[in-house]
Scaffold this motif. Sequence first.
Motif, PDB file in Angstrom:
ATOM      1  N   MET B   1       0.816  -1.218   0.000  1.00  0.00           N
ATOM      2  CA  MET B   1       0.000   0.000   0.000  1.00  0.00           C
ATOM      3  C   MET B   1       0.846   1.263   0.000  1.00  0.00           C
ATOM      4  SD  MET B   1      -2.809   2.043   1.735  1.00  0.00           S
ATOM      5  CE  MET B   1      -2.137   3.291   0.634  1.00  0.00           C
ATOM      6  N   THR B   3       2.993   3.348  -2.573  1.00  0.00           N
ATOM      7  CA  THR B   3       3.309   3.439  -3.990  1.00  0.00           C
ATOM      8  C   THR B   3       3.809   4.835  -4.269  1.00  0.00           C
ATOM      9  OG1 THR B   3       0.982   3.940  -4.249  1.00  0.00           O
ATOM     10  CG2 THR B   3       1.682   1.738  -4.873  1.00  0.00           C
ATOM     11  N   SER B   4       4.939   4.930  -4.920  1.00  0.00           N
ATOM     12  CA  SER B   4       5.450   6.216  -5.333  1.00  0.00           C
ATOM     13  C   SER B   4       5.220   6.355  -6.835  1.00  0.00           C
ATOM     14  CB  SER B   4       6.933   6.324  -5.010  1.00  0.00           C
ATOM     15  OG  SER B   4       7.386   7.628  -5.266  1.00  0.00           O
ATOM     16  N   LEU B   5       4.543   7.424  -7.204  1.00  0.00           N
ATOM     17  CA  LEU B   5       4.207   7.634  -8.605  1.00  0.00           C
ATOM     18  C   LEU B   5       5.307   8.436  -9.283  1.00  0.00           C
ATOM     19  CD1 LEU B   5       0.521   8.611  -7.879  1.00  0.00           C
ATOM     20  CD2 LEU B   5       1.273   6.487  -8.909  1.00  0.00           C
ATOM     21  N   SER B   6       5.385   8.262 -10.593  1.00  0.00           N
ATOM     22  CA  SER B   6       6.426   9.001 -11.312  1.00  0.00           C
ATOM     23  C   SER B   6       6.030  10.470 -11.472  1.00  0.00           C
ATOM     24  CB  SER B   6       6.675   8.356 -12.670  1.00  0.00           C
ATOM     25  OG  SER B   6       5.473   8.296 -13.407  1.00  0.00           O
ATOM     26  N   ARG B   7       4.727  10.733 -11.549  1.00  0.00           N
ATOM     27  CA  ARG B   7       4.292  12.121 -11.670  1.00  0.00           C
ATOM     28  C   ARG B   7       3.270  12.475 -10.597  1.00  0.00           C
ATOM     29  NH1 ARG B   7       2.497  12.685 -17.757  1.00  0.00           N
ATOM     30  NH2 ARG B   7       1.732  10.613 -17.255  1.00  0.00           N
ATOM     31  N   ASP B   8       3.138  13.763 -10.346  1.00  0.00           N
ATOM     32  CA  ASP B   8       2.214  14.228  -9.308  1.00  0.00           C
ATOM     33  C   ASP B   8       0.766  14.110  -9.802  1.00  0.00           C
ATOM     34  OD1 ASP B   8       0.758  15.485  -7.406  1.00  0.00           O
ATOM     35  OD2 ASP B   8       1.782  17.413  -7.521  1.00  0.00           O
ATOM     36  N   PRO B   9      -0.023  13.224  -9.173  1.00  0.00           N
ATOM     37  CA  PRO B   9      -1.401  13.033  -9.639  1.00  0.00           C
ATOM     38  C   PRO B   9      -2.264  14.275  -9.448  1.00  0.00           C
ATOM     39  CG  PRO B   9      -1.034  11.869  -7.568  1.00  0.00           C
ATOM     40  CD  PRO B   9       0.297  12.366  -8.025  1.00  0.00           C
TER      41      PRO B   9
END
Lengths: 168, 168
Positions: B1, B3-9
């Motif tokens: 649970m 998760t690091s995203l590549s872009r800012d959602p």
Amino acid sequence: MDTSLSRDPIAEAQRNWEEHGWGDAAASMAAITAIMRTQQILLARIETTLKPFGLTFARYELLALLSFARKGSLPMNKASALLQVHPTSITNAVDRLERAGLVERSRHPTDGRTTLIELTAAGRTLAKRSTAALNAGVFSAPGFDAGDVDQLIRILGAFRRNAGDFQD
Amino acid sequence: MDTSLSRDPIAEAQRNWEEHGWGDAAASMAAITAIMRTQQILLARIETTLKPFGLTFARYELLALLSFARKGSLPMNKASALLQVHPTSITNAVDRLERAGLVERSRHPTDGRTTLIELTAAGRTLAKRSTAALNAGVFSAPGFDAGDVDQLIRILGAFRRNAGDFQD
DNA sequence: TATTGTTATACTCTATAACTATA
DNA sequence: TATAGTTATAGAGTATAACAATA
């Protein structure tokens, strides 16, 4: 349950912190407590606005996310990652949205493990109408001073990057 | 649970808002969504820090409030007003804290309707220890950039005043 | 008649663990 | 062996309504 105080309780807590020798943490404590309270106020407004549509904020977020999906559908685990919530929360939200006829589940064509979520026509309509209501009732005039909105985006963006929410 | 995203959602959502003709509300939407997410991150850290003490954030807040009360005790409705939560939430929190031996209820000497809450010795000790843990683990280095903490206090203070949280 | 607090009830969201199905 | 999702279960906070006791 609506009470207006004569003095700011957070400013008072900050003074208490300083008096008790926690001066180095007092300002951060106040800022964090203010974030908690601000979130509470905003969430209450949002939920009030969404109630006539039969939506909670969590379910609205999923609906809005789907309405922006290029392909019109999104895998469950993608939704979980983008909304930063536990997979079981997505399962729960999709269950209710599906029961309300707003979304539908379907099998992924090539990976049999993943489930795709897709808006129905009714879901797409409701996403539009509830977004318009939120923009009109909450987002267009939230009550921040001029210029502060951009400051908030900058400050909280830096915080979230530091916290590992996203790279870049 | 995690998760690091590549872009800012949130930045992406803001772009989506602008693309769909809601440019006037896009920035506020992004700021508000960022507040929601920031609160979520901070609350998770706080709850993790408090878990070893058997406290949730709501119960900690009540404990901390009592530890600063001049007289050592506080009426239930005063606690409800200061913490800005529903009276039933106070009842619930006091029930659990009392069962844990951290607070005690007593009758108000002159007004038989009101119930006073008071810290036990154990409660006072736990308040100190959990506050020290929070200051060390969360508040002293939350991850805001230099100078941003004061900006946050100012911006959110103005917002809360506009929202009717307090006068002055 | 108004206020304080409790109780009962219900509804959120969240999380862990165990499980199935698929890769 | 790892991943995706579901199910069951539990716990948290919050809220409304009805009620008792007191002012």
